[in-house]
Design an enzyme around this catalytic site. Structure first.
Site, PDB file in Angstrom:
ATOM      1  N   GLU A 101       0.827  -1.201   0.000  1.00 41.66           N
ATOM      2  CA  GLU A 101       0.000   0.000   0.000  1.00 41.66           C
ATOM      3  C   GLU A 101       0.865   1.256   0.000  1.00 41.66           C
ATOM      4  OE1 GLU A 101      -3.863  -1.969   2.174  1.00 41.66           O
ATOM      5  OE2 GLU A 101      -2.629  -0.684   3.402  1.00 41.66           O
ATOM      6  N   CYS A 114       3.466   8.452   1.069  1.00 43.63           N
ATOM      7  CA  CYS A 114       4.073   7.502   2.002  1.00 43.63           C
ATOM      8  C   CYS A 114       4.320   6.201   1.230  1.00 43.63           C
ATOM      9  CB  CYS A 114       3.105   7.307   3.169  1.00 43.63           C
ATOM     10  SG  CYS A 114       3.691   6.122   4.380  1.00 43.63           S
ATOM     11  N   CYS A 121       7.080  -6.981   6.684  1.00 43.57           N
ATOM     12  CA  CYS A 121       8.223  -6.473   7.431  1.00 43.57           C
ATOM     13  C   CYS A 121       8.820  -7.614   8.229  1.00 43.57           C
ATOM     14  CB  CYS A 121       7.781  -5.343   8.372  1.00 43.57           C
ATOM     15  SG  CYS A 121       9.181  -4.492   9.141  1.00 43.57           S
ATOM     16  N   CYS A 125       7.809  -5.119  15.636  1.00 44.56           N
ATOM     17  CA  CYS A 125       7.370  -4.086  16.572  1.00 44.56           C
ATOM     18  C   CYS A 125       5.954  -4.449  17.029  1.00 44.56           C
ATOM     19  CB  CYS A 125       7.415  -2.706  15.917  1.00 44.56           C
ATOM     20  SG  CYS A 125       9.059  -2.317  15.282  1.00 44.56           S
ATOM     21  N   CYS A 128       2.545  -2.568  15.671  1.00 48.00           N
ATOM     22  CA  CYS A 128       2.405  -2.255  14.240  1.00 48.00           C
ATOM     23  C   CYS A 128       1.720  -3.400  13.510  1.00 48.00           C
ATOM     24  CB  CYS A 128       3.793  -2.012  13.642  1.00 48.00           C
ATOM     25  SG  CYS A 128       3.746  -1.697  11.865  1.00 48.00           S
ATOM     26  N   SER A 224      12.264   5.742  14.561  1.00 46.82           N
ATOM     27  CA  SER A 224      11.113   5.288  15.357  1.00 46.82           C
ATOM     28  C   SER A 224      11.619   4.888  16.733  1.00 46.82           C
ATOM     29  CB  SER A 224      10.446   4.100  14.656  1.00 46.82           C
ATOM     30  OG  SER A 224       9.943   4.527  13.417  1.00 46.82           O
ATOM     31  N   CYS A 344      -0.662   5.646  10.110  1.00 53.74           N
ATOM     32  CA  CYS A 344       0.607   4.995  10.480  1.00 53.74           C
ATOM     33  C   CYS A 344       0.346   3.646  11.125  1.00 53.74           C
ATOM     34  CB  CYS A 344       1.353   5.814  11.529  1.00 53.74           C
ATOM     35  SG  CYS A 344       1.762   7.431  11.007  1.00 53.74           S
TER      36      CYS A 344
END
Ligand code: SAH
Length: 370
Positions: A101, A114, A121, A125, A128, A224, A344
């Site tokens: 996306e 973005c 990933c 985390c 997320c 982050s 986010c």
């Protein structure tokens, strides 16, 4: 849209995979002059021409060669969703059951895209949603620059993309070479010509790659952070176990010191009763004492089965005031595109997980439920 809608991973050489340096090497290898590189970049990115036959300043023989061996193919947008605030999310096809996306965030004076760097990933985390999906692979240069290319085409002349943030799916510094080439392309005068202040890489803190970055690509950096002590950061951002805060802060200091007026933007997600106390804010001030910093507080965006709650606005403001009084420029990130899950940490696409992490996580959550 006029480009060919086939997979970007073709047998032919996809010229979207090259930055200017790569194109120069490619043409010199062919026995051509190096200025062919800028001619091709102009055709693709400025004239919107992808048919080699229409590239009239190339010799006939070169055009014939390119037709036979090369192609220019950007990824295809499968779905477009526009939120009530104008934020637009595109689901982009990456082949073999994978989708990523990209999100466009319009503001009065700028338009920010973005961009994703990986399918899923590999990091974990805990707050997320991309992390919950596991990982398939790195995106190629064509698939990264292609997101900007198709997005600008889709927006047309009405809205210009002025800023890019590498804050979509994935950890950009774990796809170093492709991300660097794509960012260098974005800043090239013969493509989009974005200024280095308007291209931002966001990282969870891959310290060795942070040390390497400035030598090859001078962009703005966001880190982050999310916790000001190792114990909590080890839990929220597990890569911290490998690259703890001391090393991360050294890398930040080094990057910020490499240019005048440079600073690092620290992202800090506000998680109720986890990292939002007065002590946490004070620890953050102390941690950032010797780093030129800005802080961006991100209200936590929930997703299905997420384990956290967002701090209240009063608590976020209290946190902000402590940082502000200590002289740190602090902003609270406005949540955009919430009604289409474009905020986010909410990007999911579709990931054919090779790491099998999503299965492990499912097993844990069903064990917890019983
Ligand atoms: N992997 C990179 C790029 C992702 S950027 C990085 O970690 O920096 C996306 C930003 O949104 C990161 O700061 C990330 O920590 C944050 N984020 C992730 N999940 C979130 C959530 N649910 N709510 C708010 N912010 C989140």
């Amino acid at each position: 849209m006029s480009f060919v809608t086939a997979s970007v991973n073709t047998e032919k050489v996809n010229l979207l995979n090259f930055d200017r340096k790569g194109l120069v090497a490619f043409f010199v290898d062919l026995g051509e002059k190096s200025f062919r590189a800028t001619q091709i970049l102009k055709w693709i990115y400025q004239e919107d021409i992808t048919d080699f036959n229409q590239m009239t300043n190339l010799s006939k023989s070169l055009r014939a060669y390119l037709n036979e061996h090369c192609t220019i193919i950007a990824p295809e947008i499968l779905l477009e969703q526009i939120a009530s605030d104008g934020t637009t999310k595109w689901v982009v096809e990456m082949g073999l059951g994978n989708r990523i996306e990209s999100v466009f965030i319009p503001e009065e004076k700028r338009g920010t895209l973005c961009v994703s760097s990986q399918i899923g990933c590999a990091l974990a985390c805990t707050f997320c949603s991309t992390a919950k999906q596991g990982f398939n692979r790195n995106l190629s240069v064509a698939e990264i620059i292609g997101q900007l290319y198709v997005a600008q085409k889709r927006l047309g002349d009405k809205k210009r993309i002025t800023n890019v943030v590498m804050m979509g799916m994935g950890e950009p510094l774990l796809n170093f070479d492709n991300v660097v080439a794509a960012m260098n392309l974005m800043m090239d005068d013969f493509t989009f010509g974005l200024s280095k202040r308007r291209v931002t890489i966001s990282t969870s803190g891959i310290v060795p790659a942070m040390h390497r970055l400035n030598a090859v690509c001078d962009v703005s950096m966001a880190v982050s952070l999310h916790a000001a002590n190792d114990k909590l950061r080890d839990e929220l951002v597990p890569i911290n176990q490998k690259y703890p805060l001391k090393d991360l802060m050294n890398a930040c200091r080094e990057y910020a010191n490499l240019g005048p007026r440079k600073h690092i933007t620290f992202e800090y997600v506000m998680l109720q009763d986890i990292n939002d106390s007065i002590q946490d804010a004070r620890a953050l001030v102390k941690l950032l004492k010797n780093v030129p910093s800005k802080i961006n507080l991100i209200p936590f965006n929930p997703f299905p089965n997420s384990d956290y709650e967002c701090s209240s606005i009063e608590i976020i403001n209290r946190f902000k005031d402590i940082l502000y009084k200590a002289g740190i420029v602090t902003t609270i990130r406005k949540t955009r595109g919430e009604d289409i899950d474009a905020a986010c940490g909410q990007l999911v696409g579709k990931v054919k997980d090779k790491s099998r992490r999503h299965l492990k996580l499912q097993a844990v959550s069903s064990a917890n439920a019983t």
